[in-house]
Design a protein around this motif. Sequence first.
Motif, PDB file in Angstrom:
ATOM      1  N   TYR A   1       3.728  -1.527   3.825  1.00 15.22           N
ATOM      2  CA  TYR A   1       3.331  -0.078   4.078  1.00 15.22           C
ATOM      3  C   TYR A   1       4.917   0.012   3.976  1.00 15.22           C
TER       4      TYR A   1
ATOM      5  N   VAL B   1       1.235  -1.162   0.153  1.00 13.82           N
ATOM      6  CA  VAL B   1       0.344   0.062   0.388  1.00 13.82           C
ATOM      7  C   VAL B   1       0.946   1.369   0.054  1.00 13.82           C
ATOM      8  N   ILE B   2       0.672   1.859  -0.866  1.00 15.94           N
ATOM      9  CA  ILE B   2       1.313   3.081  -1.517  1.00 15.94           C
ATOM     10  C   ILE B   2       0.698   4.327  -1.106  1.00 15.94           C
ATOM     11  N   THR B   3       1.098   5.019  -0.476  1.00 12.53           N
ATOM     12  CA  THR B   3       0.933   6.617  -0.969  1.00 12.53           C
ATOM     13  C   THR B   3       0.143   7.734  -1.503  1.00 12.53           C
ATOM     14  N   SER B   4      -0.733   8.048  -1.830  1.00 16.72           N
ATOM     15  CA  SER B   4      -1.551   8.566  -2.960  1.00 16.72           C
ATOM     16  C   SER B   4      -0.646  10.454  -2.245  1.00 16.72           C
TER      17      SER B   4
ATOM     18  N   PHE C   1       5.865   8.149  -1.936  1.00 13.75           N
ATOM     19  CA  PHE C   1       6.735   7.463  -1.247  1.00 13.75           C
ATOM     20  C   PHE C   1       8.272   7.399  -1.562  1.00 13.75           C
TER      21      PHE C   1
ATOM     22  N   PRO D   1       1.132   6.563  -7.686  1.00 11.67           N
ATOM     23  CA  PRO D   1       1.288   7.358  -6.806  1.00 11.67           C
ATOM     24  C   PRO D   1       2.269   8.261  -6.695  1.00 11.67           C
TER      25      PRO D   1
ATOM     26  N   LEU E   1      -2.523   7.777   4.422  1.00 15.14           N
ATOM     27  CA  LEU E   1      -2.634   6.486   5.059  1.00 15.14           C
ATOM     28  C   LEU E   1      -2.488   6.446   6.193  1.00 15.14           C
TER      29      LEU E   1
ATOM     30  N   THR F   1      -1.634   1.516  -9.770  1.00 12.95           N
ATOM     31  CA  THR F   1      -1.952   1.053  -9.568  1.00 12.95           C
ATOM     32  C   THR F   1      -4.099   0.671  -8.773  1.00 12.95           C
TER      33      THR F   1
ATOM     34  N   SER G   1      -8.048   2.497   4.532  1.00 12.17           N
ATOM     35  CA  SER G   1      -6.301   1.707   4.948  1.00 12.17           C
ATOM     36  C   SER G   1      -6.379   1.297   6.281  1.00 12.17           C
TER      37      SER G   1
ATOM     38  N   SER H   1      -3.075   2.169  -3.863  1.00 10.51           N
ATOM     39  CA  SER H   1      -3.133   3.494  -3.765  1.00 10.51           C
ATOM     40  C   SER H   1      -4.495   3.718  -2.932  1.00 10.51           C
TER      41      SER H   1
END
Length: 168
Positions: free
Chosen positions: A99, A6-9, A22, A51, A109, A83, A115, A45
């Motif tokens: 993460y 799971v990656i930040t936006s 990220f 992302p 997140l 993503t 999340s 994401s």
Amino acid sequence: MKILMVITSHDTLGNTGRKTGFWLEELAAPYYVFKDAGAEIVLASPKGGQPPLDPKSNEPNFQTDLTRRFEADAVAKAQLASTVRLESVDANDYDTVFYPGGHGPMWDLAEDPNSIKLIESFLAAGKPVALVCHAPGALRHVKTADGQPWLGVKMSLVSVTPKRRRWA
């Protein structure tokens, strides 16, 4: 083994006007540990799609063999560019969740209900949840199955200096 990353936006560092997102090594290094071990990897994401990369993480002094490998990997780059939206993810479809860090997770997140629910689902199922660097900010609103703050849970934490950082 099927692993969700799971990656930040989120792309802005507070009210500084500077870009964030990220951290490339914190995605690339575990990505290849998992991939080289034969795991299936899905990237997600909050917003889906590409992302934001913290531009500082791709400066020459922060590049590693694994970040260069990622940058040269057309399949990995295509996966990153597309993503899946976090709201479409079902924890039952994965064995574990990871993460990656960067500053972005502390904004989106940490507050994203999808999340929070995802982490709570993994914990309730007894599945591993892994977060690196700033990503533990995503635990801010996580609660136990009975609705209590997620406190007193045993965790493994590692602190490393850049010279000692190793992923495998």
